[in-house]
Write a protein that holds these residues in place. Sequence first.
Motif, PDB file in Angstrom:
ATOM      1  N   LYS A 136       0.865  -1.187   0.000  1.00 49.79           N
ATOM      2  CA  LYS A 136       0.000   0.000   0.000  1.00 49.79           C
ATOM      3  C   LYS A 136       0.901   1.236   0.000  1.00 49.79           C
ATOM      4  CE  LYS A 136      -4.024  -1.234   2.855  1.00 49.79           C
ATOM      5  NZ  LYS A 136      -3.942  -2.682   2.913  1.00 49.79           N
ATOM      6  N   ASP A 249      -2.080  -6.054 -10.011  1.00 47.76           N
ATOM      7  CA  ASP A 249      -2.010  -6.673  -8.686  1.00 47.76           C
ATOM      8  C   ASP A 249      -2.096  -8.194  -8.772  1.00 47.76           C
ATOM      9  OD1 ASP A 249      -4.632  -6.756  -9.402  1.00 47.76           O
ATOM     10  OD2 ASP A 249      -5.393  -5.688  -7.641  1.00 47.76           O
ATOM     11  N   SER A 286       1.523  -5.026  -6.014  1.00 44.75           N
ATOM     12  CA  SER A 286       0.907  -3.711  -5.823  1.00 44.75           C
ATOM     13  C   SER A 286      -0.472  -3.866  -5.186  1.00 44.75           C
ATOM     14  CB  SER A 286       0.768  -3.042  -7.199  1.00 44.75           C
ATOM     15  OG  SER A 286       0.079  -1.821  -7.083  1.00 44.75           O
ATOM     16  N   ASP A 287      -0.746  -3.063  -4.149  1.00 43.51           N
ATOM     17  CA  ASP A 287      -2.112  -2.970  -3.629  1.00 43.51           C
ATOM     18  C   ASP A 287      -2.788  -1.833  -4.401  1.00 43.51           C
ATOM     19  OD1 ASP A 287      -4.383  -2.030  -2.159  1.00 43.51           O
ATOM     20  OD2 ASP A 287      -3.692  -3.224  -0.453  1.00 43.51           O
ATOM     21  N   ASN A 288      -3.843  -2.165  -5.139  1.00 42.85           N
ATOM     22  CA  ASN A 288      -4.456  -1.175  -6.032  1.00 42.85           C
ATOM     23  C   ASN A 288      -5.719  -0.531  -5.470  1.00 42.85           C
ATOM     24  OD1 ASN A 288      -2.451  -1.495  -7.867  1.00 42.85           O
ATOM     25  ND2 ASN A 288      -3.612  -2.736  -9.316  1.00 42.85           N
ATOM     26  N   THR A 289      -5.930  -0.680  -4.152  1.00 39.60           N
ATOM     27  CA  THR A 289      -7.145  -0.117  -3.556  1.00 39.60           C
ATOM     28  C   THR A 289      -7.244   1.381  -3.835  1.00 39.60           C
ATOM     29  OG1 THR A 289      -6.822  -1.722  -1.787  1.00 39.60           O
ATOM     30  CG2 THR A 289      -8.474  -0.010  -1.408  1.00 39.60           C
ATOM     31  N   ARG A 290      -6.139   2.092  -3.560  1.00 42.00           N
ATOM     32  CA  ARG A 290      -6.191   3.551  -3.735  1.00 42.00           C
ATOM     33  C   ARG A 290      -6.260   3.920  -5.220  1.00 42.00           C
ATOM     34  NH1 ARG A 290      -2.661   6.341   0.104  1.00 42.00           N
ATOM     35  NH2 ARG A 290      -4.055   5.153   1.434  1.00 42.00           N
ATOM     36  N   ARG A 292      -7.774   2.381  -7.569  1.00 48.17           N
ATOM     37  CA  ARG A 292      -9.180   2.249  -8.010  1.00 48.17           C
ATOM     38  C   ARG A 292     -10.022   3.413  -7.484  1.00 48.17           C
ATOM     39  NH1 ARG A 292      -8.061  -3.457  -7.474  1.00 48.17           N
ATOM     40  NH2 ARG A 292      -8.462  -3.364  -5.246  1.00 48.17           N
ATOM     41  N   GLN A 293      -9.766   3.788  -6.220  1.00 47.20           N
ATOM     42  CA  GLN A 293     -10.557   4.888  -5.626  1.00 47.20           C
ATOM     43  C   GLN A 293     -10.292   6.204  -6.349  1.00 47.20           C
ATOM     44  OE1 GLN A 293      -9.100   4.950  -1.624  1.00 47.20           O
ATOM     45  NE2 GLN A 293     -10.524   3.365  -0.906  1.00 47.20           N
ATOM     46  N   ASP A 296     -10.781   5.753 -10.455  1.00 43.94           N
ATOM     47  CA  ASP A 296     -12.006   5.072 -10.878  1.00 43.94           C
ATOM     48  C   ASP A 296     -11.705   4.145 -12.061  1.00 43.94           C
ATOM     49  OD1 ASP A 296     -14.650   4.442 -10.765  1.00 43.94           O
ATOM     50  OD2 ASP A 296     -15.297   6.051 -12.110  1.00 43.94           O
ATOM     51  N   GLU A 298      -8.664   0.700 -13.246  1.00 37.77           N
ATOM     52  CA  GLU A 298      -7.458  -0.081 -12.929  1.00 37.77           C
ATOM     53  C   GLU A 298      -6.950  -0.704 -14.221  1.00 37.77           C
ATOM     54  OE1 GLU A 298      -8.185  -3.491 -10.364  1.00 37.77           O
ATOM     55  OE2 GLU A 298     -10.278  -3.431 -11.003  1.00 37.77           O
TER      56      GLU A 298
END
Length: 326
Positions: A136, A249, A286-290, A292-293, A296, A298
């Motif tokens: 992250k 990811d 890679s953590d792609n949470t952020r 995507r947020q 909008d 990936e």
Amino acid sequence: MSTQTKVTVTGAGGFIGHHLCKYLVERGYWVRGVDIKEPEYERTAADEFELLDLTKLENCLEATRGVQQVYGLAANMGGIGFIETHKAEIVRDNTLINLQSIEASRINGVQRYLYTSSACIYPGFKQKDADVTPLKEEDAYPADAEDGYGWEKLYMERVCRHYREDFGLDTRVVRFHNIFGPLGTYDGGREKSPAAICRKIALANDGDDIEVWGDGKQTRSYCYIDDCVEGIYRLMQSEYRDPLNLGQDRMISIDELVDVVSQIAGKRIGKRYDTTKPQGVRGRNSDNTRLRQVLDWEPQVSLEEGLARTYSWIKSQVMDSRANAA
Ligand code: NAD
């Protein structure tokens, strides 16, 4: 009066910069590409291309004149075999290039500046297992970056924040995770694992072994170039100012990477491990949470599809060189 946005792409003779110039021209931007060398495999799409050594401030001033945005991609870099053995040269050149590029952008009144950082900034102690927890953005600290290339990147990320806070230069920072695709370096010592594996398999006969660096169990994630330039563009349009991961990811081992490329090539390929060669960290994803947020979006291109396009290009290059040498 024309409302066309003018931008500079530094490192436009390199892999990502070359693709980015094409992308931006197609979207109607006026693009100045700058590099110490011309693109190696294809003519630039940039409206103007200047050969400049960006370790010199006067050249950075020339490169960033009269544009609203700068995409900073120039760097002395390469795959793990190169960055582990050229640390002084890399930190010297990249510190000079990046500090003077951002300073020249400030002096010239550039509105927005993109800095291209790397997954190499993440701490070594978080990447000791092949089955690593995805990284992250906030994992960057406490810092233990790759010693050389990675530390310079982490330092420059902070410089970007200082320039934004103290001088009002609007900055964006992207952390790439292993970008690959056609028109990237595939031989000569600076190539990265996907390109090196594609080259070795293109040169191998059915049933041959190829040399694999390490024991093949180390893991990474790989992002196709079209997704990379789309992500860069989206980040540049966004209002997000902190460093952001840009990568896939899906984590795979080097062994699996070899198997996927062998399948694409339609060859049975064995592996000969050389554990004396540099391998980098044991595992990275890679953590792609952020991502995507914030965007909008990936990365969309699958590893198999990206590797098929890359293998096909590298194979044609390798065959052309063979034919020319004969
Ligand atoms: P690349 O090596 O293909 O391109 C970099 C370009 O910078 C080269 O064309 C090189 O000639 C140019 N350059 C070097 N020294 C220069 C100088 N003194 N003056 C002007 N130009 C100079 O690399 P790339 O893969 O396109 O990487 C672009 C950016 O992305 C770099 O900042 C790199 O560190 C970063 N990055 C890339 C990856 C990846 O997987 N490709 C991963 C993490 C970070």
